[in-house]
Design a protein around this motif. Sequence first.
Motif, PDB file in Angstrom:
ATOM      1  N   ASP A  71      -0.788   6.367  12.696  1.00  0.00           N
ATOM      2  CA  ASP A  71      -1.729   6.203  11.593  1.00  0.00           C
ATOM      3  C   ASP A  71      -1.186   5.198  10.587  1.00  0.00           C
ATOM      4  OD1 ASP A  71      -4.296   7.417  10.326  1.00  0.00           O
ATOM      5  OD2 ASP A  71      -2.863   7.369   8.674  1.00  0.00           O
ATOM      6  N   LEU A  72      -2.103   4.506   9.926  1.00  0.00           N
ATOM      7  CA  LEU A  72      -1.776   3.553   8.864  1.00  0.00           C
ATOM      8  C   LEU A  72      -2.537   3.897   7.594  1.00  0.00           C
ATOM      9  CD1 LEU A  72      -2.175   0.119  10.716  1.00  0.00           C
ATOM     10  CD2 LEU A  72      -0.043   1.375  10.316  1.00  0.00           C
ATOM     11  N   GLU A  73      -1.921   3.604   6.448  1.00  0.00           N
ATOM     12  CA  GLU A  73      -2.633   3.494   5.186  1.00  0.00           C
ATOM     13  C   GLU A  73      -2.446   2.048   4.736  1.00  0.00           C
ATOM     14  OE1 GLU A  73      -4.578   5.801   3.887  1.00  0.00           O
ATOM     15  OE2 GLU A  73      -4.056   7.167   5.522  1.00  0.00           O
ATOM     16  N   VAL A 126      -9.529  -5.946   8.945  1.00  0.00           N
ATOM     17  CA  VAL A 126      -8.358  -6.084   9.821  1.00  0.00           C
ATOM     18  C   VAL A 126      -7.786  -7.493   9.801  1.00  0.00           C
ATOM     19  CG1 VAL A 126      -9.146  -4.234  11.351  1.00  0.00           C
ATOM     20  CG2 VAL A 126      -9.706  -6.618  11.910  1.00  0.00           C
ATOM     21  N   GLU A 127      -8.583  -8.467   9.409  1.00  0.00           N
ATOM     22  CA  GLU A 127      -8.110  -9.845   9.432  1.00  0.00           C
ATOM     23  C   GLU A 127      -7.289 -10.208   8.189  1.00  0.00           C
ATOM     24  OE1 GLU A 127      -8.343 -11.453  12.096  1.00  0.00           O
ATOM     25  OE2 GLU A 127      -9.919 -10.335  13.145  1.00  0.00           O
ATOM     26  N   THR A 128      -7.521  -9.525   7.083  1.00  0.00           N
ATOM     27  CA  THR A 128      -6.871  -9.942   5.844  1.00  0.00           C
ATOM     28  C   THR A 128      -6.042  -8.857   5.159  1.00  0.00           C
ATOM     29  OG1 THR A 128      -8.851  -9.372   4.544  1.00  0.00           O
ATOM     30  CG2 THR A 128      -8.687 -11.629   5.386  1.00  0.00           C
ATOM     31  N   ASP A 129      -6.294  -7.602   5.447  1.00  0.00           N
ATOM     32  CA  ASP A 129      -5.588  -6.547   4.726  1.00  0.00           C
ATOM     33  C   ASP A 129      -4.225  -6.253   5.336  1.00  0.00           C
ATOM     34  OD1 ASP A 129      -7.132  -5.747   2.396  1.00  0.00           O
ATOM     35  OD2 ASP A 129      -8.716  -5.355   3.838  1.00  0.00           O
ATOM     36  N   ARG A 130      -3.435  -5.444   4.636  1.00  0.00           N
ATOM     37  CA  ARG A 130      -2.026  -5.266   4.971  1.00  0.00           C
ATOM     38  C   ARG A 130      -1.685  -3.781   5.089  1.00  0.00           C
ATOM     39  NH1 ARG A 130       0.529 -10.146   3.342  1.00  0.00           N
ATOM     40  NH2 ARG A 130      -1.106 -11.734   3.261  1.00  0.00           N
ATOM     41  N   ILE A 131      -0.617  -3.497   5.818  1.00  0.00           N
ATOM     42  CA  ILE A 131      -0.116  -2.139   5.959  1.00  0.00           C
ATOM     43  C   ILE A 131       0.680  -1.754   4.711  1.00  0.00           C
ATOM     44  CG2 ILE A 131       1.397  -0.615   7.297  1.00  0.00           C
ATOM     45  CD1 ILE A 131       0.869  -2.460   9.711  1.00  0.00           C
ATOM     46  N   VAL A 132       0.436  -0.537   4.221  1.00  0.00           N
ATOM     47  CA  VAL A 132       1.211   0.016   3.113  1.00  0.00           C
ATOM     48  C   VAL A 132       2.135   1.127   3.614  1.00  0.00           C
ATOM     49  CG1 VAL A 132       1.112   1.161   0.858  1.00  0.00           C
ATOM     50  CG2 VAL A 132      -0.591  -0.582   1.451  1.00  0.00           C
ATOM     51  N   THR A 133       1.604   2.060   4.368  1.00  0.00           N
ATOM     52  CA  THR A 133       2.438   3.095   4.999  1.00  0.00           C
ATOM     53  C   THR A 133       2.024   3.242   6.451  1.00  0.00           C
ATOM     54  OG1 THR A 133       0.969   4.942   4.417  1.00  0.00           O
ATOM     55  CG2 THR A 133       2.692   4.374   2.831  1.00  0.00           C
ATOM     56  N   ASP A 150      -2.675  17.161   3.499  1.00  0.00           N
ATOM     57  CA  ASP A 150      -2.329  15.997   2.674  1.00  0.00           C
ATOM     58  C   ASP A 150      -3.059  14.771   3.197  1.00  0.00           C
ATOM     59  OD1 ASP A 150      -1.166  14.474   0.744  1.00  0.00           O
ATOM     60  OD2 ASP A 150       0.844  14.482   1.591  1.00  0.00           O
ATOM     61  N   ALA A 151      -4.391  14.786   3.077  1.00  0.00           N
ATOM     62  CA  ALA A 151      -5.209  13.703   3.614  1.00  0.00           C
ATOM     63  C   ALA A 151      -4.796  12.369   3.015  1.00  0.00           C
ATOM     64  CB  ALA A 151      -6.686  13.961   3.324  1.00  0.00           C
ATOM     65  N   HIS A 152      -4.833  11.335   3.847  1.00  0.00           N
ATOM     66  CA  HIS A 152      -4.469   9.962   3.503  1.00  0.00           C
ATOM     67  C   HIS A 152      -2.968   9.769   3.324  1.00  0.00           C
ATOM     68  CE1 HIS A 152      -8.635   8.925   3.424  1.00  0.00           C
ATOM     69  NE2 HIS A 152      -8.879   9.845   2.514  1.00  0.00           N
ATOM     70  N   ASP A 153      -2.183  10.736   3.758  1.00  0.00           N
ATOM     71  CA  ASP A 153      -0.771  10.521   4.018  1.00  0.00           C
ATOM     72  C   ASP A 153      -0.673  10.188   5.502  1.00  0.00           C
ATOM     73  OD1 ASP A 153       2.292  11.135   3.398  1.00  0.00           O
ATOM     74  OD2 ASP A 153       1.772  12.130   5.280  1.00  0.00           O
ATOM     75  N   ALA A 154      -0.015   9.077   5.841  1.00  0.00           N
ATOM     76  CA  ALA A 154      -0.043   8.595   7.226  1.00  0.00           C
ATOM     77  C   ALA A 154       0.478   9.651   8.198  1.00  0.00           C
ATOM     78  CB  ALA A 154       0.754   7.302   7.355  1.00  0.00           C
ATOM     79  N   ARG A 155       1.581  10.325   7.852  1.00  0.00           N
ATOM     80  CA  ARG A 155       2.137  11.340   8.749  1.00  0.00           C
ATOM     81  C   ARG A 155       1.160  12.498   8.925  1.00  0.00           C
ATOM     82  NH1 ARG A 155       4.063  16.259   8.838  1.00  0.00           N
ATOM     83  NH2 ARG A 155       5.783  16.816  10.277  1.00  0.00           N
ATOM     84  N   ALA A 156       0.625  13.001   7.816  1.00  0.00           N
ATOM     85  CA  ALA A 156      -0.294  14.136   7.883  1.00  0.00           C
ATOM     86  C   ALA A 156      -1.541  13.786   8.688  1.00  0.00           C
ATOM     87  CB  ALA A 156      -0.678  14.576   6.473  1.00  0.00           C
TER      88      ALA A 156
END
Length: 237
Positions: A12-14, A20-27, A164-170
Amino acid sequence: MSWMRGPLLAFDLETTGTDVETDRIVTAAVVRLDPDGAVAAERTWLLDPGVAIPEQASAIHGISTEHARAHGRPAAAAVEEIAAAVAEGLRSGTPLVVMNARYDLSLLDRECRRYAVASVSERLGEAPSPVIDPLVIDKHVDKYRKGRRALYALCAHYGVSLDDAHDARADAVAAARVVRRLGETHRPVGRMPLADLHDLQVRAAAEQSVSLQAYLRRTADPAAVVEPSWPLIPRSR
């Protein structure tokens, strides 16, 4: 042996946004689950994406630009590790669970191109497979059910805890547990060989995109285009 009786790898990514062409990975998170659903191994990453994180995105996942810059890993090194972890899991034959795989896998692919590191496809010599996407499968097996299909909604429908929604691990763990419940509820899916299940999702995702595109053209935007490819949107030249 049914894929439900084996381990699952969840990814999973946040991110900074939804393009997908311009945004970046945060977690990011790559989590291996045992057949009983317990977490056997996990890796998580916090990145400095190199750009400002929009307030709307920060409000969802809780990571501010300042926090990412102060505590995040350099993006290029982290993207290399994430792609390697995903490829290693797939190379072992473990199915990869990704909620809305078309987005997460495509964004990871574009980040690899951005930082000139080998993508998951390049490491494997083929597109990522087998992938199990609870969003695509749920829409396929229960297409007329009303209501949202976001991860929290699937968790509620299939009786999976999401603390913990929107936590990549959760989110990764919850997606894998939803997939197991989905396979138990819809037994033909649970008994299907992985290669056949992957191919089914390729077809189902394309059909779902055609249906959504037709709906949007009728109701909102006559020129709407919905990407049919799954699990990876092809790179533009």
